[in-house]
Design a protein around this motif. Structure first.
Motif, PDB file in Angstrom:
ATOM      1  N   VAL A 136      47.945  39.377  -1.822  1.00 21.29           N
ATOM      2  CA  VAL A 136      47.957  38.614  -0.575  1.00 21.29           C
ATOM      3  C   VAL A 136      46.633  38.829   0.145  1.00 21.29           C
ATOM      4  O   VAL A 136      46.292  39.960   0.501  1.00 21.29           O
ATOM      5  CB  VAL A 136      49.130  39.054   0.334  1.00 21.29           C
ATOM      6  CG1 VAL A 136      49.041  38.368   1.687  1.00 21.29           C
ATOM      7  CG2 VAL A 136      50.462  38.754  -0.340  1.00 21.29           C
ATOM      8  N   LYS A 137      45.913  37.760   0.363  1.00 24.22           N
ATOM      9  CA  LYS A 137      44.675  37.806   1.147  1.00 24.22           C
ATOM     10  C   LYS A 137      44.898  37.030   2.428  1.00 24.22           C
ATOM     11  O   LYS A 137      45.254  35.849   2.394  1.00 24.22           O
ATOM     12  CB  LYS A 137      43.506  37.203   0.360  1.00 24.22           C
ATOM     13  CG  LYS A 137      42.182  37.212   1.126  1.00 24.22           C
ATOM     14  CD  LYS A 137      41.069  36.576   0.308  1.00 24.22           C
ATOM     15  CE  LYS A 137      39.760  36.545   1.086  1.00 24.22           C
ATOM     16  NZ  LYS A 137      38.668  35.903   0.317  1.00 24.22           N
ATOM     17  N   LEU A 138      44.701  37.689   3.565  1.00 23.13           N
ATOM     18  CA  LEU A 138      44.910  37.072   4.874  1.00 23.13           C
ATOM     19  C   LEU A 138      43.590  37.056   5.632  1.00 23.13           C
ATOM     20  O   LEU A 138      42.972  38.100   5.842  1.00 23.13           O
ATOM     21  CB  LEU A 138      45.961  37.834   5.674  1.00 23.13           C
ATOM     22  CG  LEU A 138      47.376  37.871   5.078  1.00 23.13           C
ATOM     23  CD1 LEU A 138      48.285  38.737   5.935  1.00 23.13           C
ATOM     24  CD2 LEU A 138      47.943  36.468   4.929  1.00 23.13           C
ATOM     25  N   THR A 139      43.165  35.859   6.055  1.00 21.84           N
ATOM     26  CA  THR A 139      41.919  35.693   6.798  1.00 21.84           C
ATOM     27  C   THR A 139      42.221  35.061   8.146  1.00 21.84           C
ATOM     28  O   THR A 139      42.877  34.013   8.193  1.00 21.84           O
ATOM     29  CB  THR A 139      40.938  34.775   6.035  1.00 21.84           C
ATOM     30  OG1 THR A 139      40.725  35.294   4.720  1.00 21.84           O
ATOM     31  CG2 THR A 139      39.610  34.666   6.768  1.00 21.84           C
ATOM     32  N   PRO A 140      41.796  35.673   9.267  1.00 25.73           N
ATOM     33  CA  PRO A 140      41.983  34.999  10.563  1.00 25.73           C
ATOM     34  C   PRO A 140      41.395  33.597  10.514  1.00 25.73           C
ATOM     35  O   PRO A 140      40.278  33.408  10.017  1.00 25.73           O
ATOM     36  CB  PRO A 140      41.212  35.913  11.531  1.00 25.73           C
ATOM     37  CG  PRO A 140      41.207  37.255  10.874  1.00 25.73           C
ATOM     38  CD  PRO A 140      41.099  36.978   9.400  1.00 25.73           C
ATOM     39  N   ILE A 141      42.136  32.617  11.000  1.00 29.96           N
ATOM     40  CA  ILE A 141      41.687  31.234  10.814  1.00 29.96           C
ATOM     41  C   ILE A 141      40.367  30.947  11.520  1.00 29.96           C
ATOM     42  O   ILE A 141      39.598  30.096  11.069  1.00 29.96           O
ATOM     43  CB  ILE A 141      42.767  30.220  11.241  1.00 29.96           C
ATOM     44  CG1 ILE A 141      43.107  30.347  12.730  1.00 29.96           C
ATOM     45  CG2 ILE A 141      44.009  30.369  10.398  1.00 29.96           C
ATOM     46  CD1 ILE A 141      44.052  29.251  13.235  1.00 29.96           C
ATOM     47  N   GLU A 142      40.062  31.666  12.587  1.00 37.31           N
ATOM     48  CA  GLU A 142      38.798  31.432  13.273  1.00 37.31           C
ATOM     49  C   GLU A 142      37.612  31.987  12.482  1.00 37.31           C
ATOM     50  O   GLU A 142      36.454  31.657  12.770  1.00 37.31           O
ATOM     51  CB  GLU A 142      38.824  32.034  14.679  1.00 37.31           C
ATOM     52  CG  GLU A 142      38.919  33.542  14.728  1.00 37.31           C
ATOM     53  CD  GLU A 142      40.342  34.061  14.691  1.00 37.31           C
ATOM     54  OE1 GLU A 142      40.522  35.279  14.916  1.00 37.31           O
ATOM     55  OE2 GLU A 142      41.277  33.252  14.437  1.00 37.31           O
ATOM     56  N   GLU A 143      37.898  32.795  11.441  1.00 39.04           N
ATOM     57  CA  GLU A 143      36.842  33.369  10.606  1.00 39.04           C
ATOM     58  C   GLU A 143      36.794  32.741   9.214  1.00 39.04           C
ATOM     59  O   GLU A 143      35.909  33.076   8.419  1.00 39.04           O
ATOM     60  CB  GLU A 143      37.049  34.882  10.461  1.00 39.04           C
ATOM     61  CG  GLU A 143      37.009  35.635  11.781  1.00 39.04           C
ATOM     62  CD  GLU A 143      37.337  37.109  11.603  1.00 39.04           C
ATOM     63  OE1 GLU A 143      37.391  37.566  10.435  1.00 39.04           O
ATOM     64  OE2 GLU A 143      37.548  37.795  12.625  1.00 39.04           O
ATOM     65  N   TYR A 144      37.709  31.848   8.926  1.00 39.46           N
ATOM     66  CA  TYR A 144      37.803  31.300   7.575  1.00 39.46           C
ATOM     67  C   TYR A 144      36.652  30.331   7.303  1.00 39.46           C
ATOM     68  O   TYR A 144      36.353  29.443   8.111  1.00 39.46           O
ATOM     69  CB  TYR A 144      39.133  30.567   7.404  1.00 39.46           C
ATOM     70  CG  TYR A 144      39.288  29.900   6.056  1.00 39.46           C
ATOM     71  CD1 TYR A 144      39.392  30.662   4.894  1.00 39.46           C
ATOM     72  CD2 TYR A 144      39.343  28.517   5.950  1.00 39.46           C
ATOM     73  CE1 TYR A 144      39.539  30.058   3.661  1.00 39.46           C
ATOM     74  CE2 TYR A 144      39.488  27.909   4.714  1.00 39.46           C
ATOM     75  CZ  TYR A 144      39.589  28.683   3.575  1.00 39.46           C
ATOM     76  OH  TYR A 144      39.728  28.074   2.355  1.00 39.46           O
ATOM     77  N   ILE A 145      36.001  30.506   6.149  1.00 40.96           N
ATOM     78  CA  ILE A 145      34.900  29.627   5.738  1.00 40.96           C
ATOM     79  C   ILE A 145      35.220  29.047   4.364  1.00 40.96           C
ATOM     80  O   ILE A 145      35.554  29.775   3.421  1.00 40.96           O
ATOM     81  CB  ILE A 145      33.558  30.385   5.693  1.00 40.96           C
ATOM     82  CG1 ILE A 145      33.171  30.859   7.093  1.00 40.96           C
ATOM     83  CG2 ILE A 145      32.453  29.493   5.108  1.00 40.96           C
ATOM     84  CD1 ILE A 145      31.902  31.689   7.124  1.00 40.96           C
ATOM     85  N   TRP A 146      35.131  27.739   4.268  1.00 38.92           N
ATOM     86  CA  TRP A 146      35.279  27.014   3.001  1.00 38.92           C
ATOM     87  C   TRP A 146      34.207  25.945   2.989  1.00 38.92           C
ATOM     88  O   TRP A 146      34.253  25.008   3.786  1.00 38.92           O
ATOM     89  CB  TRP A 146      36.675  26.392   2.910  1.00 38.92           C
ATOM     90  CG  TRP A 146      36.926  25.641   1.637  1.00 38.92           C
ATOM     91  CD1 TRP A 146      37.321  26.146   0.426  1.00 38.92           C
ATOM     92  CD2 TRP A 146      36.796  24.221   1.449  1.00 38.92           C
ATOM     93  NE1 TRP A 146      37.440  25.138  -0.497  1.00 38.92           N
ATOM     94  CE2 TRP A 146      37.123  23.954   0.103  1.00 38.92           C
ATOM     95  CE3 TRP A 146      36.433  23.167   2.289  1.00 38.92           C
ATOM     96  CZ2 TRP A 146      37.107  22.653  -0.425  1.00 38.92           C
ATOM     97  CZ3 TRP A 146      36.408  21.882   1.768  1.00 38.92           C
ATOM     98  CH2 TRP A 146      36.746  21.618   0.423  1.00 38.92           C
TER      99      TRP A 146
END
Length: 229
Positions: free
Chosen positions: A203-213
């Motif tokens: 499980v990898k959880l990334t705060p949405i304000e820090e997510y980069i795609w």
């Protein structure tokens, strides 16, 4: 940076922990057992991948040291272990649907490591589509065309450099797909604490304000763009 609202709920994007110690992937044994894609109730456009149908049979590919509790499955399905499913239900978390047993036909090791041990019992679940909506005005993302449907808020995006949700649209689900980014699985802070408390793997959880795609390396929407050569 994405604008933050004081004391607003925190959300995380959920993904496989690729290259992690429990990196596990799956393939369906019957590749043709797929149905229709979910559609927007307003515009009729597809808002997801085609549905995985019975029989639920998979081959697992083990890249890490041990089999995972969470595996991204075919279409919009995910696989979870029995211990994950039981804890999720016991603690009253919401947003996962179905809980259908999955038959694991074969486990194949793909990298060096110990021989796989006993295979846990797996279930396939789907993640609910939420009323929560991406706030384009307060997010840093590029879309490849203007949004035409106010319900599903498609089309998709070219890049993401952090995003947030419209205040008041989230209805309390712990796991959900938001309008405007239906391909993403978001989770609540309560779910993040649940994962940590039970030691759930892959499980990898990334705060949405820090997510980069940004697969095309376009940069954030306010970055200078190169002109024609």
């Amino acid at each position: 940076m994405v604008t933050q609202v004081s004391e607003s709920p925190r959300f995380f994007l959920l993904e496989n922990d690729m290259w992690g110690p429990h990196d596990t992937q799956c393939d369906t044994v019957e590749p043709d057992n797929i149905g229709d894609a979910p559609c927007c109730p307003r515009c009729g456009g597809a808002i997801g991948m085609r549905e995985w149908l019975l029989p639920y049979r998979v081959n697992l590919e083990l890249y890490g040291q041990g089999l995972a509790d969470f595996i991204e499955g075919p279409g919009y399905n995910v696989l979870i272990t029995e211990r994950f499913a039981e804890a999720f239900r016991a603690e009253g978390l919401t947003g996962l649907l179905g809980f259908h047993p999955v038959e694991v036909v074969r486990v194949k090791r793909k990298r060096k490591g110990p021989k796989p041990g006993a295979v846990p019992r797996y279930f396939t679940v789907t993640v609910c589509f939420s009323r929560a909506a991406v706030d384009d005005g307060r997010s840093r993302l590029r879309r490849f065309a203007p949004v035409t449907c106010p319900e599903c808020r498609t089309p998709g995006r070219d890049s993401i450099h952090g995003f947030t949700l419209e205040p008041g649209t989230w209805q309390g689900e712990d796991v959900f797909r938001p309008r405007g980014l239906q391909g993403c699985i978001l989770v609540s802070e309560r779910f993040a604490e649940f994962v940590k408390r039970h030691g759930l793997t892959n499980v990898k959880l990334t705060p949405i304000e820090e997510y980069i795609w940004d697969p095309r390396r376009m940069g954030p929407p306010d970055a200078p763009q190169a002109g024609p050569t």
